[in-house]
Write a protein that holds these residues in place. Structure first.
Motif, PDB file in Angstrom:
ATOM      1  N   ASP A   1     -28.420  26.992  94.910  1.00 40.68           N
ATOM      2  CA  ASP A   1     -27.329  27.278  94.010  1.00 40.68           C
ATOM      3  C   ASP A   1     -27.735  28.257  92.920  1.00 40.68           C
ATOM      4  OD1 ASP A   1     -25.807  24.012  94.056  1.00 40.68           O
ATOM      5  OD2 ASP A   1     -25.870  25.631  95.483  1.00 40.68           O
ATOM      6  N   HIS A   2     -28.980  28.187  92.548  1.00 38.73           N
ATOM      7  CA  HIS A   2     -29.383  29.043  91.439  1.00 38.73           C
ATOM      8  C   HIS A   2     -29.323  30.514  91.792  1.00 38.73           C
ATOM      9  CE1 HIS A   2     -31.312  26.275  88.362  1.00 38.73           C
ATOM     10  NE2 HIS A   2     -30.694  25.503  89.219  1.00 38.73           N
ATOM     11  N   ALA A   3     -29.466  30.791  93.057  1.00 35.86           N
ATOM     12  CA  ALA A   3     -29.557  32.190  93.454  1.00 35.86           C
ATOM     13  C   ALA A   3     -28.320  32.979  93.068  1.00 35.86           C
ATOM     14  CB  ALA A   3     -29.782  32.269  94.952  1.00 35.86           C
ATOM     15  N   SER A   4     -27.170  32.351  93.133  1.00 40.62           N
ATOM     16  CA  SER A   4     -25.951  33.095  92.878  1.00 40.62           C
ATOM     17  C   SER A   4     -25.447  32.915  91.450  1.00 40.62           C
ATOM     18  CB  SER A   4     -24.881  32.628  93.856  1.00 40.62           C
ATOM     19  OG  SER A   4     -24.676  31.240  93.681  1.00 40.62           O
ATOM     20  N   LEU A   5     -26.213  32.254  90.633  1.00 38.82           N
ATOM     21  CA  LEU A   5     -25.736  31.970  89.277  1.00 38.82           C
ATOM     22  C   LEU A   5     -25.846  33.181  88.368  1.00 38.82           C
ATOM     23  CD1 LEU A   5     -27.316  28.464  88.811  1.00 38.82           C
ATOM     24  CD2 LEU A   5     -24.920  29.012  89.205  1.00 38.82           C
ATOM     25  N   LYS A   6     -24.908  33.243  87.436  1.00 39.29           N
ATOM     26  CA  LYS A   6     -24.962  34.299  86.442  1.00 39.29           C
ATOM     27  C   LYS A   6     -25.896  33.877  85.298  1.00 39.29           C
ATOM     28  CE  LYS A   6     -20.390  34.314  86.450  1.00 39.29           C
ATOM     29  NZ  LYS A   6     -18.975  34.608  86.137  1.00 39.29           N
ATOM     30  N   GLN A   7     -26.382  34.883  84.599  1.00 43.14           N
ATOM     31  CA  GLN A   7     -27.292  34.632  83.482  1.00 43.14           C
ATOM     32  C   GLN A   7     -26.618  35.093  82.204  1.00 43.14           C
ATOM     33  OE1 GLN A   7     -30.752  33.808  84.181  1.00 43.14           O
ATOM     34  NE2 GLN A   7     -30.156  33.593  86.301  1.00 43.14           N
ATOM     35  N   THR A   8     -26.864  34.411  81.124  1.00 47.55           N
ATOM     36  CA  THR A   8     -26.378  34.913  79.843  1.00 47.55           C
ATOM     37  C   THR A   8     -27.429  35.861  79.275  1.00 47.55           C
ATOM     38  OG1 THR A   8     -27.411  33.359  78.312  1.00 47.55           O
ATOM     39  CG2 THR A   8     -25.411  32.602  79.452  1.00 47.55           C
ATOM     40  N   PRO A   9     -27.065  36.623  78.245  1.00 45.98           N
ATOM     41  CA  PRO A   9     -28.047  37.540  77.644  1.00 45.98           C
ATOM     42  C   PRO A   9     -29.256  36.812  77.050  1.00 45.98           C
ATOM     43  CG  PRO A   9     -25.815  38.161  77.022  1.00 45.98           C
ATOM     44  CD  PRO A   9     -25.712  36.828  77.707  1.00 45.98           C
ATOM     45  N   LEU A  10     -29.174  35.499  76.909  1.00 52.92           N
ATOM     46  CA  LEU A  10     -30.298  34.751  76.336  1.00 52.92           C
ATOM     47  C   LEU A  10     -31.138  34.029  77.393  1.00 52.92           C
ATOM     48  CD1 LEU A  10     -28.625  33.184  73.151  1.00 52.92           C
ATOM     49  CD2 LEU A  10     -29.931  35.309  73.355  1.00 52.92           C
ATOM     50  N   ALA A  11     -30.907  34.306  78.654  1.00 58.26           N
ATOM     51  CA  ALA A  11     -31.604  33.564  79.717  1.00 58.26           C
ATOM     52  C   ALA A  11     -33.124  33.667  79.594  1.00 58.26           C
ATOM     53  CB  ALA A  11     -31.136  34.046  81.089  1.00 58.26           C
TER      54      ALA A  11
END
Lengths: 455, 120
Positions: free
Chosen positions: A79-89
């Motif tokens: 699931d993590h592969a398709s997750l979006k990141q925030t600018p603070l990731a």
């Protein structure tokens, strides 16, 4: 943005996601329910998610439904592969956060301090939350008159948008034709346009909904290039005042532009914790710089979604997807305060929002069920999905828990849920069915902690 | 004899009785525990059945019975103070004592090296 009682903003909603969707939340809810420790294994066996196999698993799962959070346990690589990141990731990782999927984003559920300490620190000093996954939307009137944007938005929400002053923020609800709550949001009057903050899980749908309804008179813009940072707690004002002295003049739900370390920000005095605090909209490229500077202050700790949920729950704030959703109307959700006086029966602009007839009927006759606080008498947390009964032996449930957990500040389990109108009076004793046992819970007044908003 | 399960339980086996708890790895993953529910003494469980429940602020999780057996002792201290599981999971934070139906069944569990490899 949030501030109020409801804030949507934050997290809560976010957390939860819809109850059904698995992916989203995970944090909370689980979908899976299963998150039990065995998840790892289960997963390895290819069971993807759901319930674990066997019957025993299943037992747990059900009661647990609410447990949702169980998910945290399982690192779900796929699931993590398709997750979006925030600018603070990258900053979250550098701070040692445990990242989990939430509303399509990879988000920090907790940092090394842990949920208990993070929660208590926010109530005692100040906590910094990344809520950049939430949607930030501008509604710009083609006429140039913000009143035209406000009037257009009133066709979708029962709040008084025309009565919202420049530089002020208000909580609102997108309703559907059945009077249910599509989403909750914060609306700011920026003078020449409206600025909205909506829940992460619903932001794409909200954006489409706004475009479909308002595009004749307004342009609707999703601000994908901005991050959102919440600074919450009794020390938040003093911390922010070191960067911008005028912050002390802001009152609850005021919104102002400010330059923080030469970064142009939009600051609202609101939040999703029940504490005084701020939400800061900042250009994505400058978000990490600002977050680091705030975290340099000894009073500030980074706070994850886990504590965000326990903080908002103690504060009695709804999480869309858990406590409010398209099947709950504002009256039964105990959010009638979010209906503008001008928009209610007898008001100057009564009705005119989706489902107004249903909402007005509920106002007139009283709702059949009501969202209430629930105080479990024992030590066991009573979580989302747990059924409530009028007695230890009655067959038919009289309600369901919509959010529940342990309150680190109350030092006891806290919950909220929907109960039949006749059972909604504070002090009413009900029973929660947990793991096959009926445990006493008392209907309680919300919130469980006293808000410290600067009015 | 010290054994482990893939579900992150440890068993310290003396004769036909196993003291059972959750591993440090499990305790760390769960986070701060706020509630523990233990089985009653005298209850028998099959391997894989849910024998105990632990709850963190965020979530509930099950502790599975690692082998067939009967509960012959429980650690009331972790019910009274769930944080003990976080602070000393493989010592004072033990959960229950299990009288094994078939002590030889423990041979199939993981040894410490295999468990460490599992969580590596």
């Amino acid at each position: 943005m949030i501030g109020t009682p409801v804030p949507k903003e934050q997290p809560p909603r976010k957390l939860s996601g819809p109850r059904t969707s698995a992916g989203r939340y995970n944090l909370e809810r689980s979908d899976g329910n299963v998150a039990r420790r065995r998840d790892n294994n289960l997963r390895q066996k290819g069971q993807r998610g759901l319930e674990p196999d066997g019957a025993c698993a299943r037992r747990i799962v059900e009661p647990a439904r609410g447990l949702s959070r169980r998910q945290t346990w399982r690192p779900d690589v796929d699931d993590h592969a398709s997750l979006k990141q925030t600018p603070l990731a990258a900053l979250h990782r550098a701070l040692g956060a445990r990242m989990v999927p939430f509303a399509g984003y990879e988000m920090p559920v907790q940092y090394p301090a842990g949920v208990l300490k993070e929660h208590l620190h926010t109530r005692a000093a100040s906590g910094l939350f990344d809520v950049s996954h939430m949607g930030q939307i501008r509604i710009v009137p083609k006429s140039g008159k913000v009143e035209d944007a406000a009037a257009a938005l009133e066709t979708l929400v029962p709040a008084d948008m025309l009565g919202l002053s420049v530089g002020r923020q208000r909580y609102a609800l997108f309703t559907n034709d059945a009077g249910g709550i599509r989403d909750d949001l914060m609306v700011v009057n920026r003078g020449d346009h409206l600025f909205l903050v909506v829940n992460a899980a619903n932001k794409d749908a909200d954006f489409a909904h706004l475009q479909a309804a308002l595009s004749q008179s307004c342009s609707v813009e999703m601000l994908d290039d901005r991050a959102l940072i919440a600074l919450q707690g009794p020390r938040a004002e003093a911390v922010l005042a070191e960067l911008w002295a005028d912050v002390t003049a802001m009152r609850f739900m005021d919104v102002a532009e400010a330059s923080l370390h030469d970064i142009d920000c939009l600051i609202s005095r609101s939040g999703y914790t029940g504490e005084d605090g701020f939400e800061i909209s900042v250009p994505a490229a400058s978000a990490e710089d600002l977050a680091k500077r705030l975290l340099e202050h000894p009073d500030v700790l980074p706070i994850g979604l886990g504590a965000r949920d326990s903080l908002r729950l103690e504060a009695g704030l709804c999480l869309h997807g858990n406590d409010i959703d398209p099947t709950t109307n504002p009256v039964e959700a105990a959010l009638t305060w979010a209906l503008g006086k001008a928009r209610k029966p007898g008001g100057a602009r009564a009705g005119g929002f989706p489902g107004a007839d249903v909402v007005f009927a509920a106002l007139e006759s009283g709702p059949s069920r009501l969202r209430v606080g629930l105080a479990p008498e024992g030590k066991a947390p009573v979580r989302s999905g747990v059924s409530l009964f009028a007695s230890e032996t009655s067959q038919e449930p009289v309600g369901t828990v919509s959010s529940g957990g342990f309150g680190p500040s109350t030092e006891r389990p806290v919950a909220m849920g929907y109960v039949a109108a006749g059972q909604a009076k504070a002090g009413t004793q009900l029973f929660a069915e947990l793991r096959g046992k009926r445990l006493p819970v008392t209907v309680a007044t919300l919130p469980f902690v006293t808000p410290t908003f600067k009015r | 004899m010290l054994k482990f399960t893939e579900e992150h339980e440890w068993l310290k086996i003396e004769g036909d009785v196993a003291t059972v708890g959750i591993t440090r790895h499990a305790a760390d993953q769960l986070g701060d525990l706020v509630f523990v529910e233990l089985p009653e003494e005298g209850t028998s469980f099959d391997k894989g059945a849910s024998a105990a429940t632990v709850e963190s602020v965020k979530a509930a999780s099950d502790v599975y019975c690692p082998l067939d057996g009967e509960i012959v002792g429980i650690n009331q201290a972790i019910v009274d103070d769930p944080a003990l599981v976080n602070s000393d999971p493989e010592g004072a934070g033990w959960f229950f004592k299990l009288k094994l139906s078939d002590p030889s069944s423990a041979n199939a569990l993981l040894d410490e090296a295999a468990y460490k490899e599992l969580i590596a």
